[in-house]
Design an enzyme around this catalytic site. Structure first.
Site: not given
Ligand code: 1CP
Length: 357
Positions: A29, A33, A42, A79, A156
């Site tokens: 990540r 944010r 964004r 994602d 999911y």
């Molecule tokens: O790492 C990076 O910079 C690349 C971007 C990236 C990656 C690798 C994002 C952007 N998501 C992911 C993978 C991801 N997405 C995982 C595996 C890694 C981890 O465990 O964190 C998972 C479980 C998700 C699912 C997901 N997408 C969630 C979690 C949901 C939950 O409650 O279980 C969320 C909040 C997202 C949205 C998301 N994806 C990425 C970002 C920056 C965001 C937040 C959106 C925002 O508000 O801008």
């Protein structure tokens, strides 16, 4: 291709367990944010999904952390849930909430209807983003592509949203294991095809996120998670574009299975912060590289505490090749960007010190 002129190959060398001048570092990540420029892009995009689905904007935010910090790799901004979205589940984000699916997988009929998406058409925006990022990186650092693991994606897909325990997914595994395997088999094919396409589009390393593997007990982990890691890794090894691209496997909360994970055919294991690098290296370091693993909350601590913890982690791994520094999970939104700089610079300094370079 630009891979001929890669100017910083520390990360790829460490994944191959070859010597490097210092310890390479990138952060899960790293685009997100906590960066004001990410929040601005964004806002311009209107939503996270619009951002992720517009290659120019995905490229822009992928490069943002590299403009600030001396990171040794870029990770595609996307994602893990893009794959189930392309399988027809309808990904959306309700205001101020996490990801959700309009059509979660309920039972046998839903599972039978799922198809393996063609990445170059149904996930074209991801492949275009990979190609664009490679061009814009111009050999500065390698690009990491990624996907969710079959088990984590199935969680999911069944639950329809995030959850603390993914009880519905676990209930399906207990009650209808054959059906669960049918789902996991289709998702594994989709994941392998998607990762291979990212490699063909220019991704120089691939990572699988099994965020929820650690929810499973030992026997169920082997049956419903580990087995599909091995299937994905085998499919990639059989693919002409992905064969030589190192695969990093991150199964959070699954430290009990490190040896088995190291035998799936991956090049490296991602570690969370509940095991020391020294112990993990003693258990599997002869087989794979290790990526990790400081507690993401360390970035909330004072700079001196960050430096001390980085130094300790690097000393714990030792002066051997095969370590990629990272957090044990993603950067959290409230982190001060200057703390990220402190951490990244401390890794390179401590990595040089321990090697005497
Ligand atoms: O790492 C990076 O910079 C690349 C971007 C990236 C990656 C690798 C994002 C952007 N998501 C992911 C993978 C991801 N997405 C995982 C595996 C890694 C981890 O465990 O964190 C998972 C479980 C998700 C699912 C997901 N997408 C969630 C979690 C949901 C939950 O409650 O279980 C969320 C909040 C997202 C949205 C998301 N994806 C990425 C970002 C920056 C965001 C937040 C959106 C925002 O508000 O801008």
């Amino acid at each position: 291709m630009a891979s001929d002129t890669l100017r910083n190959d520390r990360f790829l060398r460490a994944l191959r367990r070859e010597p490097t001048d210092t310890t390479p570092v990138w952060l899960m990540r790293q685009a997100g944010r906590y960066l004001p420029e990410y929040r601005a892009t964004r806002a311009r995009a209107g939503s996270f999904l619009a951002l992720a689905k517009t290659p120019e904007l995905a490229c822009e935010v992928t490069l943002q952390p590299l403009a600030r910090f001396e990171l040794d790799a870029a990770i595609l901004f996307s994602d893990i849930l893009t794959v189930p979205d392309a399988m027809g589940l309808g990904l959306y984000f309700a205001d101020g909430e996490g990801p959700k699916f309009e059509r979660p997988v309920g039972g046998a009929d839903d599972i039978a209807r799922l198809h393996v998406p063609d990445p170059e058409t149904e996930l074209r925006y991801v492949m275009d983003a990979v190609r664009l990022i490679r061009r814009e990186l111009d050999g500065r650092v390698p690009l990491i592509g990624f996907a969710g693991s079959p088990w984590t994606l199935a969680c999911y897909m069944i639950e329809g949203e995030g959850s603390r325990d993914f009880a519905r997914a676990k209930a399906l595994a207990w009650n209808e294991p054959a059906l669960m395997h049918r789902l996991l088999d289709t998702v594994a094919q989709a994941v392998a095809r998607y990762l291979a396409a990212q490699a063909a589009a220019g991704a120089q390393a691939l990572m699988v996120f099994d965020t929820w593997g650690g929810l499973l007990g030992p026997a169920q982990f082997r049956e419903f998670s580990l087995r599909y890691h091995a299937e994905v890794a085998a499919a990639l090894r059989a693919d002409p574009a992905a064969r030589t691209v190192p695969l990093i496997l991150f199964a959070k909360g699954a430290n009990g299975h490190l040896e088995a994970l190291a035998d799936t055919g991956c090049a490296a294991l991602g570690l969370d912060w509940t095991i020391t690098l020294g112990e993990a290296r003693a258990r599997v370091g002869a087989r794979v590289a290790l990526q990790g693993n400081v507690d993401p909350a360390l970035l909330l601590a004072r700079p001196e505490a960050i430096r001390a913890e980085v130094e300790a982690a690097i000393a714990d791994f030792g002066a051997h090749p095969g370590h990629v520094f990272n957090l044990g999970h993603g950067i959290t939104p409230g982190v001060e960007p200057e703390h990220v700089r402190t951490l990244v610079d401390a890794v390179h300094e401590a990595g040089r010190r321990i090697r005497g370079t």
